[in-house]
Write a protein that holds these residues in place. Structure first.
Motif, mmCIF file in Angstrom:
data_model
loop_
_atom_site.group_PDB
_atom_site.id
_atom_site.type_symbol
_atom_site.label_atom_id
_atom_site.label_comp_id
_atom_site.label_asym_id
_atom_site.label_seq_id
_atom_site.Cartn_x
_atom_site.Cartn_y
_atom_site.Cartn_z
ATOM 1 N N ARG A 1 7.394 0.247 10.093
ATOM 2 C CA ARG A 1 7.350 1.430 9.245
ATOM 3 C C ARG A 1 8.675 1.612 8.521
ATOM 4 N NH1 ARG A 1 4.434 6.236 12.811
ATOM 5 N NH2 ARG A 1 2.378 5.254 12.987
ATOM 6 N N ASP B 1 3.612 0.193 1.498
ATOM 7 C CA ASP B 1 2.910 1.423 1.900
ATOM 8 C C ASP B 1 3.798 2.644 1.698
ATOM 9 O OD1 ASP B 1 0.672 0.001 2.560
ATOM 10 O OD2 ASP B 1 1.077 -0.030 4.720
ATOM 11 N N ARG C 1 3.756 3.517 -1.949
ATOM 12 C CA ARG C 1 2.488 4.176 -2.306
ATOM 13 C C ARG C 1 2.462 5.615 -1.821
ATOM 14 N NH1 ARG C 1 0.434 -0.928 -0.384
ATOM 15 N NH2 ARG C 1 -0.240 -2.225 -2.149
ATOM 16 N N ARG C 2 3.021 5.826 -0.640
ATOM 17 C CA ARG C 2 2.967 7.152 -0.035
ATOM 18 C C ARG C 2 3.983 8.104 -0.668
ATOM 19 N NH1 ARG C 2 3.529 5.363 4.527
ATOM 20 N NH2 ARG C 2 5.767 5.695 4.856
ATOM 21 N N GLU C 3 5.209 7.620 -0.859
ATOM 22 C CA GLU C 3 6.300 8.483 -1.310
ATOM 23 C C GLU C 3 6.480 8.468 -2.826
ATOM 24 O OE1 GLU C 3 7.750 10.433 0.775
ATOM 25 O OE2 GLU C 3 6.924 9.563 2.618
#
Length: 840
Positions: A607, A647, A650-652
């Motif tokens: 992560r 990821d 894409r998320r932030e």
């Protein structure tokens, strides 16, 4: 007044003809028509039944026993001779039995033993309008038997309120025989409840009104046992009139209490029967002249998404309201009080939702597998099982080792299907016997097959009834001692019934009575039946848990189980954002490890940590959504790092990327070129986020330290083919050379108007505005003072020299006397700084 003639007798000739050929029929007859007792007895004389028996399905055990007793009394015989019945834990049949009244699940087991149903000549589905899942399954399997093995098998579907034509089509366009019926007249009175009145108290008031102003026994419909107990307490506290006795009637009661509720009142006595929907059909309670319909009923709701269900209290349907009203006119003129307004009557739904569309399909999926059916659509249904719920059911059965990977039943699954238990509890019983814990399994099976023996509080908490302590071990202790443990209020009638069922299961499993020493194993054994409901306490949060299936669940504050690290939930209410735990038992970590053996999955999880701007890597051993073990990884897989970083973007959003000035300017230049020609790559946020794998992923490489190592300029250039890379500088140069030789950066922040900001003295002699984009786009020139402040903005430099320059010169030459302000800027030498001093 004598009772009216049984109108079903007028339909018997047509019914006999229909059952001759094609051998199937639908009988629509109103409440009180006598179809449940008259039809089987009359058809028993048909020659095509010689040597074979009639099996009649009833939706409830009470109705099955009552129908069998009424038919037997008509013949002047005891139950068990010509007329018998089969219900769970209670069978009264003999070699002489010609009519067997059975609960609907019994037919499925009869077919498992003999797929041809060889000894049966006629199968009657009574009260089919209730559309129980067992009735739908029984009809589908019986139709298959008739189609493949027994074309001579007769089928009869009976109901008072069902829409007959769809059923007739399912039976091969069978005839629909209708009896209009003649009941005693029933007057309907509406008693609407005010919004500020509690339902239970209002119904109790209507009952008192009926006892004072009307004659005969009173039958009251309430949604569940809790409401029945509360209304009973209100009536008893207020005092009942002399000669009135109060009875309860619901599925949790022992058989003898149910039978007492439907028995005739002694001479000179009246009774009030507080009942659930169990009394709607197939029962005649002699003496009932008044019905009080509370207007509510309880129905199951199942969620395939979570694999859990709940009971929901809803308004009564039109079909149920008519059935309830008809109870008042069976033996004499009657009266029905409806606890709602007349205009609300118009809004009642015609029928309820069939159970097959809203229930747990695990029992159905197991029965189908036992019958050799892997695809339910191979059978004929009124409503086929929903695909999502059926898939979830098969996944559970696979987890319980009842089905193999292809969906075929295993030997263990066949043993499960032979037990009249939910597949979870059947699996528990078989495994417990192997582990030497059959006595504990018997008690758990009895407890979990019925509603909770612990009473719920009368008050409301957040719109829900307050629940007692969820620890199932307290119920097990009550079964052993016959007494309520501290802090728990036990329903004495329910306890008596469950203790009887537990004794029967101990007999079947070959176990002796259980002592209290095995309470600690309750959680371990429950987890065998509910492996998907093993739960782990959320870090730092008492009473809040994460289930193996990923769903959240919680206990009310203050319950001791809320402090456990692990537990298994046997019953959950799936309403709300997270499930409410109703029954559970604790597990220790060793239990969980043993149960998880062979079922865990170890994965590496990488992560992006926003606070540090770096990636973190862990190796996790999971049981479903639960983390069993966790350890740090110093050298994570590069592909996982790349995926984690993508990821995170894409998320932030793109803002977390290291956009330096060079990369930002390149992106702006590309945006300018796309505005000129859509064939150039789209570098807007949405487009870049959608194409991360194309432009960003190849440049992440082994960026284990995070995103700071990514060269975004190189990444963006990767979007260009060789030809566009060559033309980039030609069409959208990063800098422009002015007459002094300075290379001035072009600002592409606005792709529609790129800006060249330059000091005015550096462009003396420049006659035309610079143009980019192949000469199509003039730069917006910001002409600056010596202090780099804009003094003129123009796209037409030549016009500025002709007109605007002289105003600027007049204004600035006094403010900046050291700088050159020629009268003719087109012939003047461009300079970068102040005028040079002349030598002395």
């Amino acid at each position: 007044m004598p009772p009216p003639p049984l109108p079903v007798a007028t339909a018997l000739p047509s019914l006999r003809v229909a059952l001759q050929a094609p051998g199937a029929a639908v009988l629509q007859a109103p409440p009180g028509a006598g179809k449940t007792t008259v039809v089987p007895l009359e058809l028993l004389r048909e020659p095509w039944l010689e040597g074979r028996k009639i099996v009649m399905l009833e939706p409830r055990r009470l109705a099955a026993r009552a129908a069998a007793r009424r038919m037997a009394s008509t013949l002047g015989e005891p139950v068990g001779r010509t007329i018998g019945y089969r219900v769970r834990f209670d069978t009264r049949v003999s070699d002489a039995t010609r009519i067997e009244v059975v609960t609907e699940g019994v037919l499925t087991r009869l077919r498992q033993d003999d797929p041809s149903l060889e000894g049966i000549g006629l199968v009657i589905f009574d009260e089919f309008h209730e559309r129980s899942i067992h009735a739908d399954l029984g009809l589908a399997l019986t139709l298959e038997t008739r189609s493949v093995l027994r074309p001579d098998l007769r089928l009869l579907v009976m109901s008072a309120t069902i829409a007959g034509n769809p059923v007739a089509r399912l039976l091969g366009n069978a005839p629909v025989v209708t009896c209009e019926g003649r009941l005693f007249p029933v007057e309907t009175r509406y008693r609407p409840r005010r919004p500020d009145q509690r339902h239970d108290g209002f119904v109790a008031g209507v009952i008192r009104e009926a006892l004072v102003g009307d004659e005969g026994d009173v039958l009251v419909f309430l949604p569940g046992a809790g409401e029945i107990n509360r209304v009973a307490a209100m009536l008893e506290d207020g005092g009942l009139p002399p000669g009135v006795r109060l009875y309860r009637l619901h599925g949790m009661l022992p058989a003898e209490d149910q039978d007492a509720a439907i028995a005739p009142s002694p001479a000179g006595m009246r009774k009030v029967v507080l009942a659930t929907s169990i009394a709607e059909t197939s029962l005649t309670i002699d003496g009932v002249r008044v019905v009080v319909d509370g207007g509510l009923m309880r129905v199951p709701r199942f969620s395939p998404r979570t694999g859990m269900g709940r009971l929901e209290t809803v308004r009564v349907t039109r079909a149920s309201a008519d059935q309830r009203r008809g109870r008042a006119g069976r033996t004499a003129p009657g009266l029905c009080y409806r606890c709602w307004a007349p205009h609300d009557d118009l809004g009642l739904m015609p029928f309820g939702t069939p159970e097959i569309l809203s229930s747990d399909l695990a029992p159905l999926a197991l029965d189908l597998a036992a019958a050799g059916v892997t695809d339910p659509l191979d059978l004929a249904w009124l409503d086929p099982p929903p695909a999502a719920a059926f898939t979830q059911a098969r996944e559970l059965l696979t987890m319980l080792d009842a089905l193999d990977a292809e969906g075929r039943i295993t030997p263990h699954g066949r043993r499960m299907a032979s037990l009249p238990l939910h597949p979870r509890l059947a699996h528990l019983a078989i495994e417990a016997r192997r582990l030497g814990m059959a006595a504990l399994a018997a008690d758990l099976a009895a407890l979990l097959s019925d509603r909770d023996i612990a009473r719920r509080a009368d008050g409301q908490t957040g719109g829900r009834a307050a629940i007692p302590d969820a620890d199932v071990r307290l119920r097990l202790e009550a079964l052993t001692t016959g007494r309520a443990p501290g802090g728990l209020e036990i329903d004495a009638g329910a306890l008596r019934r469950v203790r009887g069922d537990a004794a029967e299961w101990r007999r079947r499993l070959g176990a002796t009575a259980r002592d209290r020493s095995d309470l600690g194993a309750a959680g371990r054994l429950l987890a065998v039946a509910y492996p998907d409901r093993i739960a782990q306490r959320r870090a730092g949060e008492a009473g809040r848990f994460l289930l193996r299936n990923g769903r959240g669940a919680s206990l009310p504050p203050g319950q001791p189980l809320g402090r456990e690290d692990w537990l298994v939930a046997a019953e959950l209410d799936d309403a709300g954002s997270e499930s409410r735990i109703i029954l559970a038992a604790p597990l220790d970590s060793e239990d969980v490890a043993a149960l998880a053996e062979g079922a865990t999955e170890t994965t590496e999880e990488v992560r992006w940590d926003q606070a540090s701007g770096r990636v973190t890597a862990r190796k996790l051993t999971r049981l479903g959504a639960l983390v069993m073990q966790e350890r740090a990884v110093s050298d994570p897989d590069a592909s996982l790092v790349r995926t984690a970083l993508l990821d995170a973007v894409r998320r932030e959003g793109l803002g977390i990327l290291p956009w330096n000035d060079s990369a930002t300017r390149l992106r702006q230049r590309l945006a300018f070129l796309r505005r000129l020609d859509p064939a150039w790559p789209d570098v807007a946020d949405a487009a870049l986020l959608e194409q991360l794998e194309d432009w960003l992923a190849p440049r992440i490489g082994d960026a284990r330290k995070g995103l700071s190592e990514v060269n975004l300029g190189e990444a963006l250039v990767g979007l260009l083919d060789w030809e566009r890379r060559r033309r980039l500088e030609e069409l959208a140069p990063e800098r422009w050379e002015v007459p002094t030789g300075s290379m001035i950066a072009i600002d592409y922040a606005d792709p529609g108007a790129p800006v060249l900001a330059v000091r005015l003295q550096e462009v003396f002699g420049m006659t035309e505005t610079p143009r980019i984009g192949g000469g199509r786009v003039p730069l917006v020139m910001h002409l600056l003072s010596p202090a780099y402040r804009p003094v003129q903005v123009t796209r037409d430099l030549a016009n500025f020299w002709r007109s605007g320059y002289f105003d600027v010169r007049k204004d600035l030459r006094g403010r900046y006397p050291k700088h050159h302000w020629p009268e003719d800027p087109l012939t003047a030498e461009p300079v970068r700084g102040a005028k040079r001093r002349r030598p002395r």
